[in-house]
Design a protein around this motif. Structure first.
Motif, short mmCIF file in Angstrom:
data_model
loop_
_atom_site.label_atom_id
_atom_site.label_comp_id
_atom_site.label_asym_id
_atom_site.label_seq_id
_atom_site.Cartn_x
_atom_site.Cartn_y
_atom_site.Cartn_z
N ARG A 1 -17.22 -2.68 -35.88
CA ARG A 1 -18.54 -2.13 -36.25
C ARG A 1 -18.95 -1.01 -35.31
O ARG A 1 -19.91 -0.31 -35.57
CB ARG A 1 -19.60 -3.23 -36.23
CG ARG A 1 -19.47 -4.21 -37.37
CD ARG A 1 -20.67 -5.14 -37.44
NE ARG A 1 -21.79 -4.49 -38.07
CZ ARG A 1 -22.41 -4.94 -39.16
NH1 ARG A 1 -22.04 -6.06 -39.73
NH2 ARG A 1 -23.44 -4.29 -39.66
N CYS A 2 -18.28 -0.89 -34.17
CA CYS A 2 -18.60 0.18 -33.23
C CYS A 2 -17.28 0.67 -32.63
O CYS A 2 -16.21 0.22 -33.04
CB CYS A 2 -19.55 -0.32 -32.15
SG CYS A 2 -18.90 -1.74 -31.25
N ASP A 3 -17.36 1.59 -31.68
CA ASP A 3 -16.12 2.10 -31.08
C ASP A 3 -15.98 1.69 -29.61
O ASP A 3 -15.15 2.22 -28.89
CB ASP A 3 -16.06 3.63 -31.22
CG ASP A 3 -17.22 4.34 -30.55
OD1 ASP A 3 -18.21 3.66 -30.18
OD2 ASP A 3 -17.18 5.57 -30.39
N CYS A 4 -16.81 0.72 -29.17
CA CYS A 4 -16.85 0.36 -27.75
C CYS A 4 -15.52 -0.17 -27.22
O CYS A 4 -15.10 0.21 -26.12
CB CYS A 4 -17.93 -0.68 -27.50
SG CYS A 4 -19.53 -0.19 -28.12
N GLY A 5 -14.88 -1.05 -27.99
CA GLY A 5 -13.62 -1.64 -27.52
C GLY A 5 -12.56 -0.58 -27.29
O GLY A 5 -11.89 -0.58 -26.25
N GLU B 1 -21.98 -2.90 -21.59
CA GLU B 1 -21.36 -4.08 -22.20
C GLU B 1 -21.58 -4.15 -23.71
O GLU B 1 -22.67 -3.91 -24.21
CB GLU B 1 -21.99 -5.33 -21.56
CG GLU B 1 -21.52 -6.62 -22.18
CD GLU B 1 -22.10 -7.83 -21.43
OE1 GLU B 1 -22.15 -7.82 -20.21
OE2 GLU B 1 -22.51 -8.78 -22.11
N CYS B 2 -20.50 -4.46 -24.42
CA CYS B 2 -20.57 -4.73 -25.85
C CYS B 2 -19.62 -5.89 -26.09
O CYS B 2 -18.42 -5.68 -26.25
CB CYS B 2 -20.17 -3.50 -26.67
SG CYS B 2 -19.98 -3.86 -28.42
N LEU B 3 -20.13 -7.10 -26.04
CA LEU B 3 -19.27 -8.29 -26.13
C LEU B 3 -18.43 -8.27 -27.39
O LEU B 3 -17.21 -8.51 -27.35
CB LEU B 3 -20.13 -9.56 -26.07
CG LEU B 3 -19.31 -10.84 -25.99
CD1 LEU B 3 -18.83 -11.10 -24.58
CD2 LEU B 3 -20.11 -12.03 -26.51
#
Ligand SMILES: [Zn+2]
Length: 212
Positions: free
Chosen positions: A66-70, A55-57
């Motif tokens: 800021r990240c590539d999670c989405g 999970e990365c809300l």
């Protein structure tokens, strides 16, 4: 140790991307965490395609750059919807340190610390995620062999250590932008993620960033 997990319930949920996912909940996680899995299509039950996503809300829901999670999650859902497979969604926000501490770590990153140094400064390990729960979920779904959609060799090692045969690791896309380039570089340098990043000051990177 492999967590003894069993299926608690499941239900079909139609998704806006035009497919229906079967959401599974489970019993048996320590601290009663609410990890879940989504089955897409008709997976090859002998060796399904699996994405294990933490999970990365900020990234998953609010599309933080800021990240590539989405982007990673979106890509995984599209691939799984197309080919059939499972998304295992682990509720271990911010590499396992929680949302508030992740925000604290972002503040430190803005002061010049890299993503791992910031976690260390808050007295957390580089990465506090655990993948025993993912192996437990796979066992509960009667899956012993998988094709893993990931660039993270540590995830592969941990899942294998818990007795799941990872037949193949299929790499995911590279989603670089000017806000996450340092984050991605730290992942490659310190944790050997297999991400083919263009070199800094290289025309390719500049071109990529200029196009955004
Ligand atoms: Zn993220």
């Amino acid at each position: 140790m492999l967590e003894k997990v069993r299926v608690r319930n499941s239900v079909d949920i139609p998704l806006s991307m035009g497919v229906t996912g079967t959401f599974y909940t489970f019993l048996g996680f320590k601290n009663h965490q609410e990890h879940f899995a989504i089955k897409f299509g008709t997976p090859d039950q002998d060796c399904p395609l699996v994405r294990v996503h933490s999970e990365c809300l900020t990234g998953d829901v609010f599309q933080s750059l800021r990240c590539d999670c989405g982007n990673q999650l979106k890509e995984a859902m599209e691939v799984l919807a197309d080919r059939g497979g499972y998304l295992i969604y682990l509720r271990q926000e911010g590499r396992g340190i929680g949302l508030y501490h992740k925000i604290d770590a972002y503040v430190l990153q803005d002061q010049g610390f890299d993503t791992y140094e910031a976690n260390n400064k808050l007295n957390f390990p580089d990465d506090a995620r655990e993948f025993a729960c993912a192996a437990g979920i796979l066992e509960a779904l009667e899956i012993t062999s998988i094709k893993l959609l990931s660039n993270n060799p540590d995830k592969l090692r941990q899942i294998s250590d818990y007795g799941i045969h990872v037949k193949e690791m299929i790499s995911t896309g590279v989603y670089v932008n000017k806000h996450n380039i340092s984050y991605l570089k730290a992942k490659v340098k310190k944790h050997k993620h297999i991400i083919n990043l263009p070199q800094n000051n290289n025309w390719q990177l500049n071109k990529l960033l200029a196009s955004q």
